[in-house]
Motif scaffolding. Structure first.
Motif, mmCIF file in Angstrom:
data_model
loop_
_atom_site.group_PDB
_atom_site.id
_atom_site.type_symbol
_atom_site.label_atom_id
_atom_site.label_comp_id
_atom_site.label_asym_id
_atom_site.label_seq_id
_atom_site.Cartn_x
_atom_site.Cartn_y
_atom_site.Cartn_z
ATOM 1 N N PRO A 141 -2.758 -5.988 -0.475
ATOM 2 C CA PRO A 141 -2.526 -4.884 -1.307
ATOM 3 C C PRO A 141 -3.264 -3.567 -0.815
ATOM 4 N N ALA A 142 -2.724 -2.559 -0.771
ATOM 5 C CA ALA A 142 -3.329 -1.234 -0.520
ATOM 6 C C ALA A 142 -3.443 -0.361 -1.464
ATOM 7 N N VAL A 143 -4.194 -0.904 -2.456
ATOM 8 C CA VAL A 143 -4.334 0.212 -3.725
ATOM 9 C C VAL A 143 -5.902 0.374 -3.858
ATOM 10 N N ALA A 144 -6.252 1.541 -4.140
ATOM 11 C CA ALA A 144 -7.676 2.000 -4.312
ATOM 12 C C ALA A 144 -7.827 2.301 -5.440
ATOM 13 N N PRO A 145 -8.004 1.693 -6.719
ATOM 14 C CA PRO A 145 -7.853 2.393 -8.036
ATOM 15 C C PRO A 145 -9.277 2.580 -8.338
ATOM 16 N N TRP A 171 1.504 -0.594 6.149
ATOM 17 C CA TRP A 171 1.345 -1.785 7.236
ATOM 18 C C TRP A 171 0.391 -3.075 6.262
ATOM 19 N N LEU A 172 -0.423 -2.515 5.628
ATOM 20 C CA LEU A 172 -1.168 -3.585 4.940
ATOM 21 C C LEU A 172 -0.231 -4.248 3.971
ATOM 22 N N ASN A 173 0.741 -3.350 3.097
ATOM 23 C CA ASN A 173 1.372 -4.028 2.261
ATOM 24 C C ASN A 173 2.463 -4.913 2.955
ATOM 25 N N ASN A 174 3.056 -4.548 4.163
ATOM 26 C CA ASN A 174 3.733 -5.678 5.103
ATOM 27 C C ASN A 174 3.089 -6.826 5.558
ATOM 28 N N ASN A 175 2.112 -6.902 5.435
ATOM 29 C CA ASN A 175 1.172 -8.052 6.049
ATOM 30 C C ASN A 175 0.556 -8.609 4.760
ATOM 31 N N GLY A 178 -2.513 8.293 3.305
ATOM 32 C CA GLY A 178 -2.616 7.106 4.219
ATOM 33 C C GLY A 178 -1.682 6.260 4.182
ATOM 34 N N TRP A 179 -0.439 6.995 4.075
ATOM 35 C CA TRP A 179 0.690 5.786 3.742
ATOM 36 C C TRP A 179 1.113 5.077 4.914
ATOM 37 N N GLY A 180 0.850 5.399 6.132
ATOM 38 C CA GLY A 180 1.370 4.807 7.240
ATOM 39 C C GLY A 180 0.409 3.386 7.101
#
Length: 95
Positions: free
Chosen positions: A24-28, A17-21, A11-13
């Motif tokens: 944080p887009a991590v799901a540990p 996008w979330l990181n640029n906004n 789901g890198w795209g």
């Protein structure tokens, strides 16, 4: 530390996008039934190095920052090298 939790890949795209906004887009996840808890049976080593005095420089130059960053990195490597390791020693990864 990287053995304590897993992190979903893919789901890198939308993640970038979330990181640029500033989201944080991590799901540990750790334990299967309690994903917010770290995995069991993983050895965690905590090490503290000697204090490293840093001067307060109101307007540091690039040379000042590079000099003190190099001091910090060297102290970090010394601390890592003195940690006792069980079995195979992992290399220090600095990104």
């Amino acid at each position: 530390e990287n053995d304590l939790m897993h992190n979903a890949q893919g789901g890198w795209g939308w993640r970038f996008w979330l990181n640029n906004n500033s989201l944080p887009a991590v799901a540990p996840w750790g334990e299967p039934f309690f994903p917010i808890f770290p995995r069991r049976g993983v050895r965690l080593v905590v090490a503290m190095g000697a204090p490293l005095e840093m001067p307060h420089i109101p307007n540091p130059t690039k040379k000042d920052v590079e000099f003190h960053h190099a001091r910090y990195m060297e102290a970090l490597k010394r601390t890592y090298d003195r940690i006792p390791q069980d079995g195979e020693k992992r290399p220090l990864e600095i990104w």
